[in-house]
Enzyme design. Structure first.
Site, short mmCIF file in Angstrom:
data_model
loop_
_atom_site.label_atom_id
_atom_site.label_comp_id
_atom_site.label_asym_id
_atom_site.label_seq_id
_atom_site.Cartn_x
_atom_site.Cartn_y
_atom_site.Cartn_z
N GLU A 1 5.96 -1.70 -0.45
CA GLU A 1 6.78 -0.51 -0.25
C GLU A 1 8.03 -0.78 0.59
OE1 GLU A 1 3.50 -0.53 0.15
OE2 GLU A 1 2.60 1.07 -1.04
N PHE B 1 -9.24 9.55 3.77
CA PHE B 1 -8.87 8.25 3.21
C PHE B 1 -7.36 8.18 2.98
CE2 PHE B 1 -9.32 4.30 1.26
CZ PHE B 1 -8.65 4.27 0.03
N GLN B 2 -6.74 7.17 3.48
CA GLN B 2 -5.29 6.96 3.35
C GLN B 2 -4.46 8.14 3.85
OE1 GLN B 2 -4.51 5.40 -0.67
NE2 GLN B 2 -4.72 3.36 0.25
N LYS C 1 -1.40 16.18 -2.14
CA LYS C 1 -1.90 16.02 -3.50
C LYS C 1 -2.21 17.39 -4.12
CE LYS C 1 -4.84 12.89 -6.12
NZ LYS C 1 -5.82 11.81 -6.07
N MET D 1 19.19 -18.29 14.42
CA MET D 1 19.88 -17.55 15.47
C MET D 1 19.11 -17.62 16.79
SD MET D 1 22.62 -16.01 16.14
CE MET D 1 23.49 -15.19 14.81
#
Lengths: 176, 583
Positions: free
Chosen positions: B71, B133-134, B183, B498
């Site tokens: 993502e 969940f999630q 949802k 760097m």
């Protein structure tokens, strides 16, 4: 030299806004001295009154500008104490054995009264500025304070402007 | 339906204002995106966003959904797309880890004022707050890093919220917005007909595009009085698409113009009044002469600490004109004598008739004099090394020549980012896309891909370090699957360059965990179906870059470069811009 600044924020009544606003202070490590929120005379518009300490007026101005960026914020104003009429409320709970003494102290103060009394406790309400409440607290303390709560400051600027000037949009229905 | 006791049909009681075929929330979401002109979504499906993906299935011919591999890649790709096209980049991900994986990219977009609309799935409304969940408090997590966010629990709200999101993301100072759709709202039917109206204004949010005339007049007065005026061109000019107005302004006033990292390519590097890049690794002259100027004009830039160095020692002899669309930037870092709040393009248009024609050639010459010193001490060896390993600078120089300065360079973060910024000869706008304010390693690979999607006719070349590449290399899969010809150059010095440079200069060469044992990048690319080549000799450089540019498919060119190269000039942390070092 640190001074108290009061920031008044008018917002839409949206979920999660308190989080966003307090985030602005947290980021700059500014402790909020007191915070009060409620609906204004206009439906759907909330008013936050936040008190902070700062040693520099410029720092407060920067915070005000950052708060103004938040989408649901309608208007933000910062004030010093001299621009405002302000007060807060405090409740003091003492044992009933101290009730008599407490009532004597109470008599010497304006805007202090008994809110609740029974055989166990006496609860006193005191309104005033932070200093007035603190001096009342000091007087009451030797009697033994069981519990104490302060409401946080609410304030109105002493000028002639009001919500109609701050938020001139006529899109909301006035709800007194 | 038919009445069982007779042959008559019973009218089903119709709900008030229900459309003929009521729409689900997920369908409303896709339809709303289409109404906003969305043609591309960078996304990754998951449980809590499946209803939207199901609705999307029927619109594959109208929306190009690109499946990324992480993502974070979706977020950076959306940024690359937004930066090159000016349209908001759209991400679609699931709840929980899907949404939290966007956080880095959203932070990056917030810092660099990039318009992004992120749609995250969320558990059903009844499960909110139960550690389902999630489930993750995405709104809470992203509050400080989004311009606006909203959680939708009612399908009817979808069109209005999507419209608001796009308006907020792209207006004023652009930024990322997040819409969290439960949802249950996705599967629910709307109770009213789907109608879509684009958001044109919000009562509580009124960005000022047209500056106030008195501010413009005050600024013009200072500009006309100045003897050594100096213009700082920032990202705001590119966002406002004000390149033409900038050119006209610069030519009329005769003022030297330098760009910030994110302002690069707003003006062609070949323009006679372009004096170089500002910042910690900018040019010598551009930094050194800041404290000689008597007026500095910040145009669409925010006086970031990389540009100012020690603020007390910045523009010490100058008054300041600060032109920016975000009023909270005025006086945030530097006091502005003449603030102008407005869109860069509108501000320039308003200023143009008020500023007087001037010639500052002698002042500009001072820059060119110092440029000679920088050339002798730094640039010559960076661009034309005669021996030793390949240097990053020469790669950029040859790439620039071969692409005529017209490619879109998408740079990751580190030494290679600075070398690309310094040495690519930008002649076309939107030519340099990088993670500036956040400095997010791993930005370039997905962002280059997103930029290619946003500008398919433009040559897009990603310049990535060996450390950065490994942060998001799984997006090679996205590139392969999409079949887009993204060109990738890895400048490999086997170090986190760097950091190593700082350890060398400021920590007595204590190289604490900066040496990388790198994999075979070419084999990895081949595993992802992408052609590649590794070179380490100077003689191979020209031919290899030709191969890269002429390739009609994606191509990865790994160039082994000098291991302990340092980027100069440099304004060390805490120093003033006058203390810029050439070595």
């Amino acid at each position: 030299m640190e001074k108290l600044y009061t920031i008044c924020i008018f917002t839409e009544n949206t979920l999660g806004l308190l989080n966003r606003i307090s985030g602005i202070f947290t980021r700059r490590r500014i402790n909020i001295e007191s915070l009060s929120v409620s609906e204004t005379e206009r439906k759907g518009v909330s008013r936050f009154t936040i008190v902070i300490k700062s040693d520099e007026r410029e720092k407060v101005e920067k915070i005000v500008r950052q708060i103004r960026k938040i989408i649901e914020v309608l208007a933000v104003f910062g004030y010093e104490d001299k621009d405002l009429t302000y007060n807060e409320l405090a409740f003091f709970k003492v044992e009933s054995s101290s009730a008599l003494e407490a009532k004597k102290i109470l008599a010497g103060y304006q805007r202090a009264k008994v809110l609740f009394e029974d055989q166990r406790v006496l609860i006193i309400e005191k309104a005033g500025t932070e200093e007035e409440i603190y001096s009342f607290f000091k007087q009451l303390k030797p009697l033994g304070i069981l519990e104490f709560v302060r409401s946080g400051r609410i304030a109105l600027p002493s000028n002639e402007r009001g919500l109609a000037q701050y938020l001139p949009e006529a899109e909301w229905v006035d709800n007194i | 339906m038919k009445d069982q006791r007779s042959d008559t049909l019973i009218e089903k009681e119709s709900l008030p204002q229900a459309s003929a075929s009521p729409m689900t929330g997920s369908e409303a979401t896709i339809k709303s995106l289409l109404e906003e002109g969305v043609d591309t979504i960078f996304g990754y499906p998951g449980g809590a966003i499946m209803p939207v993906y199901d609705a999307l299935y029927h619109y594959q011919d109208r929306i190009n959904h690109i499946l990324v591999r992480h993502e974070q890649g979706a977020a950076h790709a959306a940024q690359g797309y937004a930066r090159i096209s000016g349209k908001p980049g759209v991400c679609l991900v699931t709840s929980g880890p899907g949404a939290t994986n966007l956080v880095t990219g959203i932070t990056d977009a917030m810092m660099d004022s990039t318009p992004l609309v992120c749609i995250t799935g969320q558990v059903a409304a009844g499960l909110l707050g139960t550690d389902a969940f999630q489930e993750a408090d995405v709104i809470g997590i992203t509050a400080p890093i989004t311009k606006w966010s909203y959680q939708i629990t009612n399908a009817d709200e979808i069109p209005e919220i999507v419209a608001k999101a796009f308006y907020i993301a792209s207006s004023g100072r652009p930024g990322p917005v997040l819409i969290d759709i439960t949802k249950s709202a996705q599967v629910a039917l709307m109770t009213k007909e789907f109608t879509y109206t684009r958001c044109e204004k919000i009562i509580s949010y009124r960005p000022r595009l047209q500056p106030k005339q008195d501010q413009v007049e005050q600024a013009a007065a200072l500009i006309n009085q100045a003897r050594k005026p100096y213009l700082f061109v920032g990202h705001g000019v590119l966002i406002a698409k004000a390149e033409e107005e900038l050119k006209a302004f610069v030519e009329k006033t005769g003022i030297p113009a330098a760009c910030t990292l994110l302002g690069l390519s707003a003006i062609s590097v070949d323009h006679p009044q372009y004096v170089g890049m500002l910042g910690m690794h900018g040019n010598y002259s551009t930094n050194k002469l800041i404290n000689e100027a008597d007026l500095v004009i910040g145009l669409g830039m925010r006086f970031d600490d990389r540009v100012t160095g020690n603020v007390a020692g910045f523009a010490t002899k100058a008054r300041v004109v600060h032109i920016d669309i975000d009023p909270s930037e005025i006086n945030k870092i530097i006091h502005a004598d003449a603030p102008v709040v407005g869109d860069a393009r509108e501000a320039l248009k308003a200023l143009l008739p008020l500023v007087e024609k001037r010639d500052h050639s002698a002042w500009i010459d001072a820059f060119k004099q110092l440029d000679k010193e920088e050339f002798d001490k730094v640039v010559k060896d960076d661009l034309f090394p005669e021996s030793g390993q390949i240097k990053m600078g020469e790669v950029i120089r040859i790439l620039s020549e071969k692409t005529h300065g017209k490619a879109a360079i998408v740079a990751d973060v580190g030494q290679h980012q600075m070398e690309a910024a310094r040495y690519y000869r930008f002649s076309q706008t939107d030519g340099y896309i990088t993670s500036g304010g956040s400095g997010t390693m791993g930005f370039a690979l997905p962002a280059a891909f997103g930029a290619k999607v946003g500008a398919p006719d433009r040559e897009v070349v990603a310049i990535i370090g060996d450390g950065c590449f490994q942060m998001t290399l799984q997006e090679l899969g996205t590139i392969w699957q999409s079949e887009l010809p993204v060109k990738i150059i890895i400048l490999n010095n086997n170090y986190l360059g760097m950091v190593r440079q700082w350890q060398q200069l400021f920590f007595d060469r204590r190289y604490s965990f900066v040496e990388l044992k790198n994999p075979d990048f070419i084999t990895i690319a081949k595993g992802f179906g992408i052609e590649g080549k590794r070179i380490c000799d100077r003689e191979e450089l020209d031919g290899a870059l030709d191969t890269l540019i002429q390739s009609e498919k994606a191509f990865l060119l790994e160039i082994l470069v000098e291991k302990e190269l340092n980027v100069f000039p440099m304004v060390p942390s805490g120093a003033t811009v006058s203390d810029i070092r050439l070595e």
